[in-house]
Design a protein around this motif. Structure first.
Motif, mmCIF file in Angstrom:
data_model
loop_
_atom_site.group_PDB
_atom_site.id
_atom_site.type_symbol
_atom_site.label_atom_id
_atom_site.label_comp_id
_atom_site.label_asym_id
_atom_site.label_seq_id
_atom_site.Cartn_x
_atom_site.Cartn_y
_atom_site.Cartn_z
ATOM 1 N N LEU A 187 -10.419 0.015 5.805
ATOM 2 C CA LEU A 187 -10.311 -1.442 5.898
ATOM 3 C C LEU A 187 -10.629 -1.966 7.298
ATOM 4 O O LEU A 187 -10.962 -3.146 7.456
ATOM 5 C CB LEU A 187 -8.908 -1.902 5.490
ATOM 6 C CG LEU A 187 -8.534 -1.741 4.023
ATOM 7 C CD1 LEU A 187 -7.086 -2.124 3.800
ATOM 8 C CD2 LEU A 187 -9.454 -2.573 3.154
ATOM 9 N N ILE A 194 1.019 4.093 -3.075
ATOM 10 C CA ILE A 194 0.727 5.509 -2.808
ATOM 11 C C ILE A 194 1.946 6.370 -3.115
ATOM 12 O O ILE A 194 1.833 7.415 -3.774
ATOM 13 C CB ILE A 194 0.255 5.696 -1.354
ATOM 14 C CG1 ILE A 194 -1.110 5.024 -1.168
ATOM 15 C CG2 ILE A 194 0.174 7.167 -0.996
ATOM 16 C CD1 ILE A 194 -1.556 4.918 0.261
ATOM 17 N N ILE A 246 0.846 -1.211 0.000
ATOM 18 C CA ILE A 246 0.000 0.000 0.000
ATOM 19 C C ILE A 246 0.872 1.249 0.000
ATOM 20 O O ILE A 246 0.630 2.193 -0.763
ATOM 21 C CB ILE A 246 -0.974 -0.017 1.198
ATOM 22 C CG1 ILE A 246 -2.041 -1.082 0.975
ATOM 23 C CG2 ILE A 246 -1.619 1.350 1.409
ATOM 24 C CD1 ILE A 246 -2.928 -1.348 2.180
ATOM 25 N N SER A 256 -2.382 6.416 3.550
ATOM 26 C CA SER A 256 -2.333 5.051 4.085
ATOM 27 C C SER A 256 -3.197 4.920 5.326
ATOM 28 O O SER A 256 -3.924 3.931 5.487
ATOM 29 C CB SER A 256 -0.894 4.648 4.418
ATOM 30 O OG SER A 256 -0.108 4.603 3.269
ATOM 31 N N CYS A 298 -5.808 6.621 6.028
ATOM 32 C CA CYS A 298 -7.208 6.638 5.575
ATOM 33 C C CYS A 298 -7.616 5.279 5.004
ATOM 34 O O CYS A 298 -8.728 4.790 5.276
ATOM 35 C CB CYS A 298 -7.415 7.721 4.521
ATOM 36 S SG CYS A 298 -7.281 9.392 5.171
ATOM 37 N N VAL A 299 -6.736 4.657 4.236
ATOM 38 C CA VAL A 299 -7.021 3.320 3.693
ATOM 39 C C VAL A 299 -7.198 2.315 4.827
ATOM 40 O O VAL A 299 -8.130 1.502 4.816
ATOM 41 C CB VAL A 299 -5.897 2.875 2.726
ATOM 42 C CG1 VAL A 299 -6.026 1.405 2.364
ATOM 43 C CG2 VAL A 299 -5.898 3.731 1.472
#
Length: 174
Positions: A123, A67, A63, A116, A118-119
């Motif tokens: 999740l 990004i 990830i 990251s 926020c991801v």
């Protein structure tokens, strides 16, 4: 960039402004932290959570790579050639392998840090607790040397160049 008298060749001259040392003790502590957190997760959550915790590490690296690479491509197409995937401690992950401008380094790492997170927050709704804890931990652990660099250079001029070495971080003025 200066021009030598009598020839048309030009070269770059960098003046060292600051060196931030990376001691062996700091590196040892950096590597002890994941083992300690893994043991804590096994004790506090469940003993099977170690599998999710370990699975989170390569996913977080991927990830962060996606990004960072995307942010570099948006910033300018020639910058991504100066970055590579590093396996050298403590510079694990997608790092500059040449001199890189300090503002670009700060920009890419702040983008990577916040997007990251926020991801991982998105999740977290569908992931087991130990996987979410693992993603957050590994993200902060991989970003820790980069944040150490940004904090260590916070009082310096913002137009310099950074070079990452195994024993130190060198900050130059062009």
């Amino acid at each position: 960039m200066t021009e030598e008298i009598g020839s048309s060749a030009t070269f770059y001259q960098y003046k060292l402004i600051k060196k931030i040392p990376l001691s062996k003790n700091m590196n040892i502590i950096y590597w002890i932290i994941p083992y300690t957190v893994a043991i804590l997760v096994m004790i506090l959550v469940s003993w099977t959570s170690i599998f999710y915790f370990l699975l989170a590490a390569p996913i977080v690296l991927w990830i962060q790579f996606v990004i960072s690479r995307s942010a570099l491509l948006i910033s300018g197409s020639h910058y991504h050639k100066r970055w590579a995937f590093s396996r050298k401690s403590p510079w694990l992950g997608y790092m500059p392998n040449q001199f890189i401008s300090y503002p670009l380094f700060r920009k890419i790492n702040s983008i990577t840090m916040w997007i990251s997170l926020c991801v991982f927050a998105i999740l977290a709704f569908w992931s087991p607790l130990s996987f979410t804890i693992g993603m957050l931990f590994w993200h902060l652990w991989f970003m820790l040397p980069r944040l150490y660099t940004i904090i260590g250079l916070s009082g310096q001029r913002k137009d310099g160049m950074i070079k990452f070495n195994p024993q130190d971080i060198s900050y130059y003025k062009q």
